[in-house]
Design an enzyme around this catalytic site. Structure first.
Site, PDB file in Angstrom:
ATOM      1  N   LYS A 152     -11.004  10.858  -0.586  1.00 38.16           N
ATOM      2  CA  LYS A 152     -11.046   9.819   0.449  1.00 38.16           C
ATOM      3  C   LYS A 152      -9.616   9.395   0.761  1.00 38.16           C
ATOM      4  CE  LYS A 152     -11.065   5.477   0.772  1.00 38.16           C
ATOM      5  NZ  LYS A 152     -10.235   5.383   2.002  1.00 38.16           N
ATOM      6  N   GLY A 205      -2.975   3.764  -5.612  1.00 40.08           N
ATOM      7  CA  GLY A 205      -2.957   2.661  -4.655  1.00 40.08           C
ATOM      8  C   GLY A 205      -2.444   1.401  -5.316  1.00 40.08           C
ATOM      9  N   SER A 206      -2.898   0.270  -4.805  1.00 40.64           N
ATOM     10  CA  SER A 206      -2.368  -1.007  -5.291  1.00 40.64           C
ATOM     11  C   SER A 206      -2.948  -1.367  -6.657  1.00 40.64           C
ATOM     12  CB  SER A 206      -2.695  -2.106  -4.284  1.00 40.64           C
ATOM     13  OG  SER A 206      -4.102  -2.210  -4.161  1.00 40.64           O
ATOM     14  N   THR A 207      -2.214  -2.163  -7.392  1.00 44.59           N
ATOM     15  CA  THR A 207      -2.676  -2.611  -8.712  1.00 44.59           C
ATOM     16  C   THR A 207      -3.952  -3.442  -8.562  1.00 44.59           C
ATOM     17  OG1 THR A 207      -0.459  -2.501  -9.612  1.00 44.59           O
ATOM     18  CG2 THR A 207      -1.990  -3.956 -10.750  1.00 44.59           C
ATOM     19  N   VAL A 209      -6.439  -3.260  -6.293  1.00 48.16           N
ATOM     20  CA  VAL A 209      -7.634  -2.422  -6.101  1.00 48.16           C
ATOM     21  C   VAL A 209      -7.876  -1.559  -7.352  1.00 48.16           C
ATOM     22  CG1 VAL A 209      -8.677  -0.582  -4.715  1.00 48.16           C
ATOM     23  CG2 VAL A 209      -7.448  -2.441  -3.576  1.00 48.16           C
ATOM     24  N   GLY A 210      -6.795  -1.080  -7.956  1.00 43.16           N
ATOM     25  CA  GLY A 210      -6.924  -0.261  -9.169  1.00 43.16           C
ATOM     26  C   GLY A 210      -7.671  -0.992 -10.281  1.00 43.16           C
ATOM     27  N   GLU A 227      -2.824   5.372 -10.641  1.00 40.51           N
ATOM     28  CA  GLU A 227      -1.392   5.393 -10.310  1.00 40.51           C
ATOM     29  C   GLU A 227      -1.173   4.205  -9.396  1.00 40.51           C
ATOM     30  OE1 GLU A 227       0.707   7.184 -11.707  1.00 40.51           O
ATOM     31  OE2 GLU A 227      -0.257   9.036 -12.334  1.00 40.51           O
ATOM     32  N   CYS A 261       6.068   4.022  -4.388  1.00 44.76           N
ATOM     33  CA  CYS A 261       5.755   3.308  -5.628  1.00 44.76           C
ATOM     34  C   CYS A 261       6.920   3.339  -6.606  1.00 44.76           C
ATOM     35  CB  CYS A 261       4.503   3.900  -6.254  1.00 44.76           C
ATOM     36  SG  CYS A 261       4.597   5.676  -6.429  1.00 44.76           S
ATOM     37  N   GLU A 353       5.947  -6.464  -5.695  1.00 41.35           N
ATOM     38  CA  GLU A 353       6.158  -5.223  -4.950  1.00 41.35           C
ATOM     39  C   GLU A 353       6.034  -5.525  -3.456  1.00 41.35           C
ATOM     40  OE1 GLU A 353       3.073  -2.151  -4.924  1.00 41.35           O
ATOM     41  OE2 GLU A 353       4.621  -0.692  -5.395  1.00 41.35           O
TER      42      GLU A 353
HETATM   43  P1  NAD Z   1      -4.704   0.198  -1.533  1.00 36.91           P
HETATM   44  O1  NAD Z   1      -5.010  -0.098  -2.948  1.00 36.91           O
HETATM   45  O2  NAD Z   1      -4.954  -0.855  -0.533  1.00 36.91           O
HETATM   46  O3  NAD Z   1      -5.541   1.459  -1.025  1.00 36.91           O
HETATM   47  C1  NAD Z   1      -5.482   2.708  -1.706  1.00 36.91           C
HETATM   48  C2  NAD Z   1      -6.762   3.460  -1.445  1.00 36.91           C
HETATM   49  O4  NAD Z   1      -7.841   2.749  -2.043  1.00 36.91           O
HETATM   50  C3  NAD Z   1      -7.121   3.617   0.044  1.00 36.91           C
HETATM   51  O5  NAD Z   1      -7.678   4.879   0.258  1.00 36.91           O
HETATM   52  C4  NAD Z   1      -8.158   2.531   0.240  1.00 36.91           C
HETATM   53  O6  NAD Z   1      -9.048   2.803   1.291  1.00 36.91           O
HETATM   54  C5  NAD Z   1      -8.875   2.555  -1.098  1.00 36.91           C
HETATM   55  N1  NAD Z   1      -9.599   1.332  -1.433  1.00 36.91           N
HETATM   56  C6  NAD Z   1      -9.310   0.066  -1.045  1.00 36.91           C
HETATM   57  N2  NAD Z   1     -10.232  -0.785  -1.539  1.00 36.91           N
HETATM   58  C7  NAD Z   1     -11.110  -0.061  -2.257  1.00 36.91           C
HETATM   59  C8  NAD Z   1     -12.274  -0.361  -3.008  1.00 36.91           C
HETATM   60  N3  NAD Z   1     -12.721  -1.594  -3.128  1.00 36.91           N
HETATM   61  N4  NAD Z   1     -12.931   0.652  -3.635  1.00 36.91           N
HETATM   62  C9  NAD Z   1     -12.480   1.916  -3.543  1.00 36.91           C
HETATM   63  N5  NAD Z   1     -11.391   2.272  -2.836  1.00 36.91           N
HETATM   64  C10 NAD Z   1     -10.708   1.300  -2.207  1.00 36.91           C
HETATM   65  O7  NAD Z   1      -3.210   0.696  -1.541  1.00 36.91           O
HETATM   66  P2  NAD Z   1      -2.334   1.157  -0.303  1.00 36.91           P
HETATM   67  O8  NAD Z   1      -1.906  -0.088   0.388  1.00 36.91           O
HETATM   68  O9  NAD Z   1      -3.022   2.212   0.462  1.00 36.91           O
HETATM   69  O10 NAD Z   1      -1.094   1.851  -1.033  1.00 36.91           O
HETATM   70  C11 NAD Z   1      -0.008   1.130  -1.461  1.00 36.91           C
HETATM   71  C12 NAD Z   1      -0.036   0.941  -2.953  1.00 36.91           C
HETATM   72  O11 NAD Z   1      -0.151   2.198  -3.624  1.00 36.91           O
HETATM   73  C13 NAD Z   1       1.228   0.347  -3.477  1.00 36.91           C
HETATM   74  O12 NAD Z   1       0.931  -0.682  -4.383  1.00 36.91           O
HETATM   75  C14 NAD Z   1       1.912   1.492  -4.204  1.00 36.91           C
HETATM   76  O13 NAD Z   1       2.791   1.120  -5.207  1.00 36.91           O
HETATM   77  C15 NAD Z   1       0.770   2.252  -4.701  1.00 36.91           C
HETATM   78  N6  NAD Z   1       1.164   3.644  -4.975  1.00 36.91           N
HETATM   79  C16 NAD Z   1       1.248   4.078  -6.265  1.00 36.91           C
HETATM   80  C17 NAD Z   1       1.638   5.376  -6.551  1.00 36.91           C
HETATM   81  C18 NAD Z   1       1.735   5.870  -7.973  1.00 36.91           C
HETATM   82  O14 NAD Z   1       1.743   7.068  -8.166  1.00 36.91           O
HETATM   83  N7  NAD Z   1       1.806   5.016  -8.967  1.00 36.91           N
HETATM   84  C19 NAD Z   1       1.935   6.242  -5.526  1.00 36.91           C
HETATM   85  C20 NAD Z   1       1.848   5.778  -4.224  1.00 36.91           C
HETATM   86  C21 NAD Z   1       1.433   4.470  -3.963  1.00 36.91           C
END
Ligand code: NAD
Length: 454
Positions: A152, A205-207, A209-210, A227, A261, A353
């Site tokens: 996704k 993605g973001s901490t 949501v993670g 990640e 990131c 961040e």
């Molecule tokens: P985000 O967490 O908003 O979204 C990431 C993904 O998660 C998207 O595909 C989004 O649609 C999905 N998502 C959102 N809510 C969800 C839910 N409730 N259930 C399941 N999936 C959901 O992050 P973003 O704004 O897209 O990316 C930026 C963040 O990603 C930053 O915090 C960045 O540091 C982090 N990042 C980390 C790494 C790493 O390897 N550590 C690499 C790149 C980006």
């Protein structure tokens, strides 16, 4: 429907249907069927198909790169590297298929072996900042280890992922084995997380949501790799090559407009070298070329969206001082390279961040103070250490709590070395020699050589 905009012009590029939970159900069923045949195929055949996929991607580098410039505003040079990285990840993973060995462990009365088995169907949830490489970080090893993958992509950047799925079919990968389901996080992403047919979620993605995904995975003891975010230090000791450190510092946080990131957004400089370092850093920031990402000379493009631009602006309030670079006026999500000085160590811009082209410079006194400051964060993804003293470089490398450090450089991601975060920057590792193992279960089998036990 998902609306894709060109972030450099704000013009619409495409609309893409958003997957529903029913679409996720159907995709999981297709993936499960495809995975059974894939796992049973000869390792050499799986490897050959993945190499063929790599080669088809290689034939489409320019097309994929142009698509990434259009949907994500990446500079063309970066975008070509990113498409090439997908090819390399597939090639690297293909090389692992026939080396995914179990072990033979000494035991009395028989033979003990371990077997590395695929998990089944893996859900990959990717962010928008590096849509192609991050999707491939998980997808390539998961496929190589015998799994099916449902990817996704992020809402704003589905196009390169959709194209990669087409290229996979063109390369001959079985239908259903690698599917891309664009959709929103709360609907399609959440449906993948909650689906009992998904064995593992690889989330980047973001901490925030993670954490919610990890909590939901706990309900099914679902495997999860996270990640997440970062606020990484760039530590410059007074004994460093200051010219080199100052020349490298701008792109260490401005690459991909700071939407990285691993961005080194906390520049920590030993007080005795602070004035000289700032003297060198100021022109380096002012000279960064910001503009049309399809222009080969451009070093930094726009931010991804208006929401991201508003977020970045909210951190750079009028009372703050520092260095400002240049950025285009008019349409597009532009923000100039910015370095903030004289901020308290615990100011929001120094600890949160921002995910934009903004760094802070903070002075430190000595090695212990540098380590204290570097570790004054809930994150722990990456960091850099600039010094000519090899002992100090090693001491600092051991003391900084982060998963990916570089000495006298800002490099942190290579597909053949492990990558991942300490603390709230993540859980588990991707890439590197063990990349495939992360998508397997270890089964232990004891075979008695003494006949049936009485
Ligand atoms: P985000 O967490 O908003 O979204 C990431 C993904 O998660 C998207 O595909 C989004 O649609 C999905 N998502 C959102 N809510 C969800 C839910 N409730 N259930 C399941 N999936 C959901 O992050 P973003 O704004 O897209 O990316 C930026 C963040 O990603 C930053 O915090 C960045 O540091 C982090 N990042 C980390 C790494 C790493 O390897 N550590 C690499 C790149 C980006």
């Amino acid at each position: 429907m998902l609306q894709v905009l060109n972030p450099a012009t704000e013009e619409p590029v495409a609309t893409v249907p958003a997957a529903t939970p029913a679409d996720v159900d159907a995709a999981v069923a297709r993936a499960a069927a495809a995975q059974r045949g894939w796992a049973a195929a000869a390792p050499a055949d799986r490897a050959r198909l993945l190499r063929r996929f790599a080669s088809v991607v290689d034939g489409h580098i320019e097309e994929l790169a142009r698509l990434e410039v259009t949907e994500a505003g990446h500079t063309i040079g970066n975008a070509r590297w990113e498409a090439g990285n997908v090819r390399d990840l597939l090639d690297f993973a293909a090389g692992g298929v026939e080396r995914l060995n179990g072990r033979q462990i000494p035991v009395a009365g028989g033979l003990d072996i371990t077997i590395l088995e695929p998990l089944g169907v893996v859900g990959v949830i990717a962010p928008w900042n590096f849509p192609m490489p991050i999707a491939a970080w998980a997808t390539a090893p998961a496929l190589a280890a015998g799994n099916a993958v449902i990817l996704k992509p992020a809402e704003t950047t589905p196009l390169t992922a959709l194209r990669l799925a087409e290229l996979a079919l063109e390369a001959g990968l079985p239908e259903g084995l690698f599917q891309v389901l664009p959709g929103t996080g709360p609907v399609a992403g959440n449906a993948l997380v909650e689906h009992p047919g998904i064995a593992k979620i690889a989330f980047t993605g973001s901490t925030r949501v993670g954490k919610s995904i990890m909590a939901k995975c706990a309900g099914q003891v679902k495997r999860v790799t996270l990640e997440l975010g970062g606020k990484s230090p760039n530590i410059v000791f007074a004994d460093a090559d200051l010219e080199a450190a100052a020349a490298a510092a701008p792109m260490a946080f401005l690459d991909n407009s700071g939407q990285d990131c691993c961005a080194r957004t906390r520049i920590l400089v030993q007080r005795s070298a602070y004035d000289r370092f700032m003297e060198l850093l100021t022109p380096a920031i002012e000279e960064i070329v910001v503009g049309d990402p399809s222009d080969e000379r451009t070093q930094m493009g726009p931010l991804i969206s208006r929401a991201q631009l508003d977020r970045v602006r909210s951190y750079v309030t009028d009372d703050l001082t520092g260095i400002r670079g240049k950025a285009p006026e008019g349409p597009g999500f532009w923000f100039p390279p910015t370095v903030l000085t004289d901020v308290p160590e615990d100011a929001p811009c120094a600890v949160e961040e921002i995910f934009g082209p903004v760094a802070v410079v903070l002075p430190f006194e000595d090695e212990a103070d540098a380590i204290r400051l570097a570790n004054a964060t809930e994150y722990g993804l990456s960091g850099s250490i600039w010094t000519r003293d090899v002992g100090r470089a090693l001491r600092a490398s051991r003391a900084v709590r982060a998963g990916n450090l570089s000495v006298n450089s800002h490099s942190s991601v290579r597909y053949w070395t492990p990558f991942g975060g300490y603390q709230q920057s993540g859980l588990g590792r991707e890439l590197g020699p063990d990349a495939l193992t992360a998508f397997t279960e270890t089964k232990n089998v004891f075979i008695s050589t003494e006949g049936p036990a009485l």
